[in-house]
Design an enzyme around this catalytic site. Structure first.
Site, mmCIF file in Angstrom:
data_model
loop_
_atom_site.group_PDB
_atom_site.id
_atom_site.type_symbol
_atom_site.label_atom_id
_atom_site.label_comp_id
_atom_site.label_asym_id
_atom_site.label_seq_id
_atom_site.Cartn_x
_atom_site.Cartn_y
_atom_site.Cartn_z
ATOM 1 N N LYS A 35 4.794 -4.308 -6.961
ATOM 2 C CA LYS A 35 3.301 -4.993 -7.281
ATOM 3 C C LYS A 35 2.263 -3.876 -7.547
ATOM 4 O O LYS A 35 2.656 -2.531 -7.963
ATOM 5 C CB LYS A 35 3.545 -4.906 -5.505
ATOM 6 N N ARG A 130 2.318 -2.984 11.358
ATOM 7 C CA ARG A 130 1.917 -3.863 10.412
ATOM 8 C C ARG A 130 2.687 -5.511 9.836
ATOM 9 O O ARG A 130 1.819 -6.012 10.804
ATOM 10 C CB ARG A 130 1.767 -3.044 9.144
ATOM 11 N N TYR A 255 -25.426 14.135 -11.706
ATOM 12 C CA TYR A 255 -26.209 13.754 -11.402
ATOM 13 C C TYR A 255 -25.912 15.076 -10.004
ATOM 14 O O TYR A 255 -24.722 15.160 -9.541
ATOM 15 C CB TYR A 255 -25.129 12.220 -10.200
ATOM 16 N N MET A 303 -20.477 6.735 -13.610
ATOM 17 C CA MET A 303 -19.456 5.427 -13.841
ATOM 18 C C MET A 303 -18.555 5.771 -14.991
ATOM 19 O O MET A 303 -17.216 4.839 -15.006
ATOM 20 C CB MET A 303 -20.869 4.528 -13.902
HETATM 21 C C1 LIG Z 1 5.473 -0.633 -1.558
HETATM 22 C C2 LIG Z 1 6.702 -0.694 -0.747
HETATM 23 C C3 LIG Z 1 7.685 -0.012 -1.034
HETATM 24 C C4 LIG Z 1 8.079 1.182 -1.855
HETATM 25 O O1 LIG Z 1 7.228 1.792 -1.900
HETATM 26 P P1 LIG Z 1 7.077 3.401 -2.451
HETATM 27 O O2 LIG Z 1 6.749 4.691 -1.440
HETATM 28 O O3 LIG Z 1 6.627 3.235 -3.817
HETATM 29 O O4 LIG Z 1 8.726 3.862 -2.672
HETATM 30 C C5 LIG Z 1 9.042 -0.582 -0.013
HETATM 31 N N1 LIG Z 1 9.599 -1.283 0.647
HETATM 32 C C6 LIG Z 1 7.842 -2.083 1.110
HETATM 33 C C7 LIG Z 1 7.786 -2.867 2.245
HETATM 34 C C8 LIG Z 1 6.747 -1.641 -0.138
HETATM 35 O O5 LIG Z 1 5.417 -2.301 0.692
#
Ligand SMILES: *Cc1c(COP(=O)(O)O)cnc(C)c1O
Length: 357
Positions: A35, A130, A255, A303
């Site tokens: 993802k 969640r 800055y 930036m």
């Molecule tokens: C992102 C995610 C993972 C992977 O987690 P990592 O800590 O990057 O290995 C696995 N399961 C779900 C549901 C996730 O959202």
């Protein structure tokens, strides 16, 4: 002289890390989590490199369809499932597996006629609060799912650990017990482990593991160490030195003048900034590497630029500075910044040029 910041993606390291997952969880299948554009490494690049996985997990239908349109034929799992009927139809048409997380999604599945049945993963919320169904509802949701023609049977049963970065945390055992109770007697493959549990909680491996961050060579464990875990760094982020200035003792740099020079000293200007994903919150002292020598950033990140300490360093314009990667662990940078590697990696910006090795 190249002006642009660049990220090199080491595909051999990526494959090595996938092999580590296989060694650690030899009896499990692997949903490689790609993802967020493959945690900033390029989703398609990562997918094409990981021929040895059993499937890919993404966050949403858009990401899944992008993979299908790019000729990825592996199993693909949408971790958030689907948001509406249109997405559900696409998932059926393109063979995308779906996590069913809530009552609305279940209801949609019950009220639709799909062109082909879908593979679903029933998610149980054992403490993240969640996504997922409460443990006491899992059995009832399972019955409703297995009644549907639109669903292939049996569903895979999954949960997600809130504290996998800390294997000793009592929450892990509590979640495991609640998951066990919730799915007691239900047929179906099981999936619990993200990277933390792949590395440190072998009893969580079950049928499918879902590693993300460890594939990219960063440790998910709070006290982790990429070399102890035998993970290899995948992304190396570099940018060239575009200016060297001589500052006097007492001068401020950048800055706000937050860094005050303790002596007369050379200051290097590097062509990367927060618009490229180098975090603005990186404080003076955050490590970088130039010409094989470790040094640090000084003053605020701008930036498009960051300033570094060039005392006792032989450097000239055009020399490349490593912000994180093989020499400077991204986990160490993250510790300085007060964040986690995940955020740094997936924040790498659109101006950065990518290459592969
Ligand atoms: C992102 C995610 C993972 C992977 O987690 P990592 O800590 O990057 O290995 C696995 N399961 C779900 C549901 C996730 O959202």
């Amino acid at each position: 002289m190249k002006r642009a910041a660049r990220a090199n993606i080491n595909l051999a390291a990526l494959r090595h890390n996938l092999n580590r997952v296989k060694q650690l969880a030899p009896n499990s299948k692997i949903m490689a989590v790609i993802k967020a554009d493959g945690y900033g490494h390029g989703m398609l690049r990562v997918a094409n490199a990981l021929a040895d996985t059993d499937g890919f997990a993404v966050s949403c239908i858009d990401e899944a369809l992008y993979l299908r349109e790019s000729a990825i034929t592996y199993p693909i799992l949408s971790l958030q499932g689907y948001k509406n009927e249109r997405e559900l139809r696409y998932a059926a048409e393109y063979g995308v597996q779906l996590v069913v997380n809530n009552e609305q999604q279940l209801h949609l599945l019950e009220s639709i006629d799909l062109p082909a049945p879908v593979d679903v993963w029933l998610k149980v919320d054992t403490g993240m609060h969640r996504l997922g169904f409460m443990p006491e509802h899992a059995g009832r949701v399972y019955q409703r799912l297995t009644r549907l023609n639109a669903v292939n049977k049996p569903p895979t049963l999954m949960t997600h650990l809130a504290c996998a970065d800390d294997p000793q945390h009592p929450m892990n055992a509590r979640q495991l017990a609640d998951f066990g109770d919730a799915i007691n007697g239900l047929a179906g493959k099981q999936s619990i482990a993200s990277s933390g549990a792949v590395l440190a909680l072998p009893h969580c491996h079950r049928d499918w593991v879902r590693p993300g961050i460890m594939l990219y060579g960063s440790t998910p464990l709070q006290d982790g160490d990429r070399s102890r875990d035998d993970l290899k760094t995948v992304m190396t982020l570099k940018a060239p030195l575009i200016s060297i200035t001589q500052a006097r003792r007492g001068d401020g740099v950048g800055y706000g003048g937050t860094f005050e020079c303790p002596e007369d000293m050379p200051v290097g200007v590097v062509a990367i900034g927060y618009a490229d994903g180098y975090p603005r919150h990186a404080p003076s002292g955050t490590p970088v590497m130039i010409n094989g020598r470790g040094t640090q950033i000084i003053g605020r990140v701008s930036m498009d630029m960051v300033t570094i300490d060039l005392r006792n360093i032989d450097a000239k314009l055009g020399d490349e500075v490593e912000l994180w990667g093989e020499a400077v662990p991204v986990d160490e940078v993250a510790r300085h910044v007060g964040t986690i590697s995940y955020e740094l990696l997936c924040g790498v910006g659109g101006r950065v040029h990518f290459s592969e090795s």
